[in-house]
Write a protein that holds these residues in place. Structure first.
Motif, PDB file in Angstrom:
ATOM      1  N   ASP A 130       3.258  -7.202 -60.533  1.00 55.04           N
ATOM      2  CA  ASP A 130       2.469  -6.118 -59.936  1.00 55.04           C
ATOM      3  C   ASP A 130       2.977  -5.881 -58.528  1.00 55.04           C
ATOM      4  O   ASP A 130       2.917  -6.782 -57.691  1.00 55.04           O
ATOM      5  N   GLN A 170       6.012  -1.737 -52.032  1.00 54.17           N
ATOM      6  CA  GLN A 170       7.052  -1.991 -53.034  1.00 54.17           C
ATOM      7  C   GLN A 170       7.047  -0.897 -54.095  1.00 54.17           C
ATOM      8  O   GLN A 170       8.102  -0.411 -54.511  1.00 54.17           O
ATOM      9  N   GLY A 217      12.028 -11.798 -47.743  1.00 55.93           N
ATOM     10  CA  GLY A 217      10.786 -12.140 -48.423  1.00 55.93           C
ATOM     11  C   GLY A 217       9.884 -10.952 -48.693  1.00 55.93           C
ATOM     12  O   GLY A 217       8.746 -11.103 -49.125  1.00 55.93           O
ATOM     13  N   ARG A 255      14.967 -15.482 -62.022  1.00 54.35           N
ATOM     14  CA  ARG A 255      14.023 -14.367 -61.828  1.00 54.35           C
ATOM     15  C   ARG A 255      14.377 -13.191 -62.716  1.00 54.35           C
ATOM     16  O   ARG A 255      13.512 -12.540 -63.291  1.00 54.35           O
ATOM     17  N   GLY A 268      10.397  -8.738 -50.965  1.00 54.47           N
ATOM     18  CA  GLY A 268      10.401  -8.394 -52.382  1.00 54.47           C
ATOM     19  C   GLY A 268      11.410  -7.313 -52.739  1.00 54.47           C
ATOM     20  O   GLY A 268      11.223  -6.574 -53.703  1.00 54.47           O
ATOM     21  N   LYS A 269      12.515  -7.272 -52.012  1.00 55.92           N
ATOM     22  CA  LYS A 269      13.549  -6.272 -52.301  1.00 55.92           C
ATOM     23  C   LYS A 269      14.086  -6.435 -53.729  1.00 55.92           C
ATOM     24  O   LYS A 269      14.372  -5.455 -54.405  1.00 55.92           O
TER      25      LYS A 269
HETATM   26  P1  ADP Z   1      13.642 -10.464 -50.533  1.00 50.27           P
HETATM   27  O1  ADP Z   1      14.712 -10.222 -51.547  1.00 50.27           O
HETATM   28  O2  ADP Z   1      13.187  -9.217 -49.856  1.00 50.27           O
HETATM   29  O3  ADP Z   1      13.931 -11.581 -49.566  1.00 50.27           O
HETATM   30  P2  ADP Z   1      12.215 -11.463 -52.774  1.00 50.27           P
HETATM   31  O4  ADP Z   1      12.382 -10.351 -53.742  1.00 50.27           O
HETATM   32  O5  ADP Z   1      13.063 -12.676 -52.923  1.00 50.27           O
HETATM   33  O6  ADP Z   1      12.336 -10.914 -51.291  1.00 50.27           O
HETATM   34  O7  ADP Z   1      10.663 -11.894 -52.770  1.00 50.27           O
HETATM   35  C1  ADP Z   1      10.200 -12.996 -52.043  1.00 50.27           C
HETATM   36  C2  ADP Z   1       9.208 -13.797 -52.870  1.00 50.27           C
HETATM   37  O8  ADP Z   1       8.029 -13.051 -53.073  1.00 50.27           O
HETATM   38  C3  ADP Z   1       9.747 -14.144 -54.238  1.00 50.27           C
HETATM   39  O9  ADP Z   1       9.352 -15.431 -54.608  1.00 50.27           O
HETATM   40  C4  ADP Z   1       9.111 -13.122 -55.124  1.00 50.27           C
HETATM   41  O10 ADP Z   1       8.983 -13.571 -56.449  1.00 50.27           O
HETATM   42  C5  ADP Z   1       7.764 -12.902 -54.460  1.00 50.27           C
HETATM   43  N1  ADP Z   1       7.303 -11.555 -54.706  1.00 50.27           N
HETATM   44  C6  ADP Z   1       7.806 -10.425 -54.199  1.00 50.27           C
HETATM   45  N2  ADP Z   1       7.151  -9.346 -54.640  1.00 50.27           N
HETATM   46  C7  ADP Z   1       6.172  -9.813 -55.446  1.00 50.27           C
HETATM   47  C8  ADP Z   1       5.130  -9.198 -56.210  1.00 50.27           C
HETATM   48  N3  ADP Z   1       4.965  -7.874 -56.225  1.00 50.27           N
HETATM   49  N4  ADP Z   1       4.305 -10.002 -56.912  1.00 50.27           N
HETATM   50  C9  ADP Z   1       4.458 -11.349 -56.879  1.00 50.27           C
HETATM   51  N5  ADP Z   1       5.411 -11.982 -56.197  1.00 50.27           N
HETATM   52  C10 ADP Z   1       6.264 -11.240 -55.478  1.00 50.27           C
END
Ligand code: ADP
Ligand code: ZN
Length: 738
Positions: free
Chosen positions: A205, A210, A236, A273, A238-239
């Protein structure tokens, strides 16, 4: 290719030009045997010298060679043709990098035997006669044959060795059954069909920010035209989840997606992931894959069977027939620059491929390159922004440790504030990471009696002690030797002292200070293969490790929820040498390292040990003011006409000795271009004056953006007669100035 019409019988024969994957000047003409139907992009086998080589039909014959002298093509290979988009891309890259098109084609044809038809697996299944014989049960079958037929009746068609094992007999018996007509031979595909990533599965979700970014990307993917988007979000935020949505949209349109990642071998967290999100793994492409896997992957990509490929920079040259999206994660990462062979920047060339193939590309970063930020500012790229970490995680607090006021004890490298923070973190049952971008024990070893420094015999570089291996190593050429018993200069015994820390020495200090802490060391040379990296990452996740010590490989996108303290042991290290991007690179790297801290509920703290706390990079990191830092950087580059506001190319000459290098450098200097908007700096001895035994000189060509730099370089190189023992390398848009 337009049909050629000619009146004379001789010229009704048809000719084409074929590009071969060799560093030759260009495509060669060949005669097409009668009855063949060829189109540009087709893979063919062509004779060259005494050899036969696979190549690609590039276009019409040049007509430069008399028809009577042309050779016949030998074979038309049954591989899907190389798409027009990829052929144009190969020509474009060759033209831009001044490499030969054949050398670029070789990157797209990196697994020659993938062009051969995949050999099926010979297998055997019960035949009608076999079934009847088994049912008759009249003693006509020997015991072993009966066992074979029974085994065959119990499972799907299997290879002889398989059946033999199940029937506890030799495979000779299986073959005899086949000869007797009791088994039918069938061809099986060599590999079981792979599960494909499923775009219909629901992702996580998404938060409102995002969701908005994901929606924009989906629209761009559906638009199916060229666009460049920077997905700019703090570490962090969630990119990854957001661009997964773009991949899903691409798959929904039935197209292929390519994701470039730096250090793909260390990306086990990313891979799991992906698999969780799409129910199947992506297809991998990197240099550590085995040959058979590369061959199968190349073929799957060419046949459109690989739907999502994730790879290192070389994946950009894979023969996708129907690419719909490119993602370049950590777009600022230096590993995208290939420094040998064809010298190119995979991020930049990915944008070119997207533009030629008319598809969307997404550049992803928390600290984009200055080049990309300027493109955003000038409206060429669009930007999507994720300003905050996902969930409750906050950005870590950054503290500067002024090493002049808080120096470590002699022969130690951790300052009192960092040691205290480490103790507190360990007491709280949390994890820490120490970052030092230096492999080995010590970067320099010298003789305390005479001051002699141990240097590489092949390079202008110090030898780095690797105590675990009991070796001195050159990090430039790979030379290795044991530590000599006596100083080679003054003959004194036991007189060597290590100077400065590498991560081995740091872990020694940690063991001395915190004997009970469980340490993990992560550097490109301590991780032998992807398994080792996977295991180490798992151990950190499982909290079997308290302190992770590493070089820049620890900075990559790992997500360790219990990691709350990051110590940067020498924040100034990247600023040494002071080349064009030293500050930018240091900021990006340290920001990325800092981003490992406090990624879950527990807040993170980062300690930066520096001797230059007033440096702009440290201030920007502490104040979390990326935009101001880049604005100042951009101002300076603009004032000096440096990239991206001006253009740069390096010309590097190397020769077996100093005299030959100087001689060649003078010849290049005499013919150097004198043109408005072009400035030639040099020749200068390269900072790595000798590398792998070759003596090097550098020129730097600086040009205004409106100058056709490639044309200038090409004319210059054409004017110089280069002696056979001199090698000339051209590096357009150089990142390394060594
Ligand atoms: P980035 O690439 O921006 O550093 P990530 O995509 O690795 O960030 O996300 C960081 C953490 O947050 C990961 O563990 C990811 O699974 C979690 N996360 C990000 N968006 C969500 C979301 N919408 N729901 C649950 N967990 C999320
Ligand atoms: Zn060396």
């Amino acid at each position: 290719m337009p049909e050629r019409r000619a009146s004379s019988a001789e010229s009704t024969e048809r000719h084409v030009s074929v590009l071969l994957p060799l560093p030759l000047t260009g495509a060669y003409d060949y005669r097409i045997p009668p009855e063949w139907n060829l189109s540009p992009g087709d893979f063919v086998v062509a004779p060259l010298g005494g050899r036969k080589l696979a190549g690609v039909v590039w276009g019409d014959a040049s007509g430069e060679v008399a028809a009577t002298k042309l050779k016949n093509l030998a074979q038309h290979l049954g591989v899907p043709p190389l798409a027009a988009e990829l052929r144009r891309f190969i020509d474009w890259v060759a033209n831009y990098t001044l490499a030969s098109p054949g050398a670029v084609l070789r990157m797209a044809m990196s697994v020659p035997d993938a062009l051969d038809p995949p050999r099926p697996l010979a297998a055997f299944a019960l035949s009608e006669a076999g079934r009847a014989a088994l049912a008759a049960d009249d003693g006509a079958l020997t015991k072993s044959r009966r066992r074979v037929l029974r085994a065959a009746s119990e499972g799907p068609a299997s290879p002889a060795a398989d059946l033999a094992r199940r029937a506890a007999c030799s495979s000779g018996v299986v073959r005899a059954c086949a000869t007797a007509g009791l088994l039918d031979a069938v061809d099986l595909p060599r590999r079981p069909p792979q599960a494909l990533p499923d775009f219909r599965r629901a992702g996580l979700d998404l938060s409102p920010a995002q969701q908005e970014a994901a929606r924009e990307l989906e629209i761009l993917v559906d638009a199916n035209r060229f666009s460049v988007t920077l997905l700019d979000g703090v570490t962090g935020s969630g990119k990854t989840e957001v661009y997964f949505a773009a991949i899903a949209a691409c798959l929904a349109r039935g197209k292929q997606a390519l994701v470039l990642l730096p250090e793909i071998a260390l990306s086990t967290q990313w891979l799991s992931r992906f698999e969780k999100r799409f129910g199947a793994p992506p297809v991998l492409w990197h240099s550590e894959l085995g040959h058979a896997q590369r061959r199968d992957t190349w073929r799957d990509v060419a046949e459109g069977k690989a739907s999502v490929v994730v790879g290192a920079r070389s994946a950009l040259f894979l023969p996708f027939p129907d690419l719909g999206l490119i993602v370049v994660d950590e777009e600022q990462d230096l590993s995208y620059k290939q420094e040998e062979g064809v010298i190119y920047h995979a991020r930049d060339m990915a944008v070119v491929r997207a533009s030629l193939a008319k598809l969307p590309i997404v550049l992803v970063s928390a600290t984009p390159s200055l080049e990309t930020l300027v493109n955003v500012e000038q409206g060429r790229y669009r930007r999507l922004h994720l300003p905050a970490r996902f969930g409750d995680a906050r950005m870590p607090e950054i503290r500067i440790v002024d090493m002049r006021r808080n120096p470590p004890e002699r022969q130690r490298f951790l300052s009192p504030p960092l040691v205290t923070a480490l103790a507190e973190t360990l007491d709280a049952g949390e994890q820490a990471m120490l970052f030092l971008n230096r492999r080995g024990y010590a970067p320099l070893t010298l003789c305390r009696t005479c001051g002699h420094r141990l240097e590489c015999p092949n390079c202008t570089a110090w030898l780095v002690e690797h105590r675990l291996l009991g070796q001195l190593q050159c990090h430039h050429c790979g030379h290795a030797e044991p530590l000599p018993p006596l100083c080679p200069h003054c003959g004194e015994a036991k007189s060597f002292v290590p100077c400065g820390p590498g991560i081995e020495r740091l872990s020694e200090e940690m063991t001395a200070r915190f004997p009970n802490a469980r340490l993990g060391v992560m550097a490109s040379d301590t991780l032998t293969g992807p398994r080792a990296a996977e295991e180490l990452i798992r151990a950190v996740e499982a909290h079997e490790i308290d302190v992770l010590i590493g070089t820049q490989v620890v900075a990559k996108g790992h997500h360790f929820p219990l990691l709350t303290l990051v110590g940067v042991v020498d924040a100034d290290l990247g600023l040494e040498g002071g080349d064009l991007r030293a500050a930018e690179r240091t900021f990006q790297l340290l920001h990325q390292v800092a981003g490992r801290a406090g990624r879950a509920e527990r807040p993170g703290i980062v300690y930066l040990q520096t001797w230059m706390p007033e440096h702009g990079v440290m201030a920007a990191l502490m104040q979390d003011d990326r935009d101001r830092f880049f604005a100042i950087e951009a101002e300076q580059r603009k004032a000096h006409g440096m990239p991206p506001f001006g253009r740069l190319a390096a010309v590097i000459l190397s020769a077996p000795d100093d005299a030959a290098a100087d001689f060649a450098a003078r010849a290049f200097a005499r013919t150097a271009p004198h043109l408005p908007g072009v400035e030639v700096l040099g020749p200068a001895p390269a900072p790595l004056r000798v590398l792998r035994g070759r003596h090097r000189r550098r020129f730097l060509v600086k040009a205004r953006r409106d100058v056709n730099l490639q044309a200038v370089l090409r004319e210059w190189l054409a004017r110089v007669k280069v002696p056979g023992n001199v090698r000339v390398q051209v590096d357009v848009d150089p990142y390394s100035f060594l």
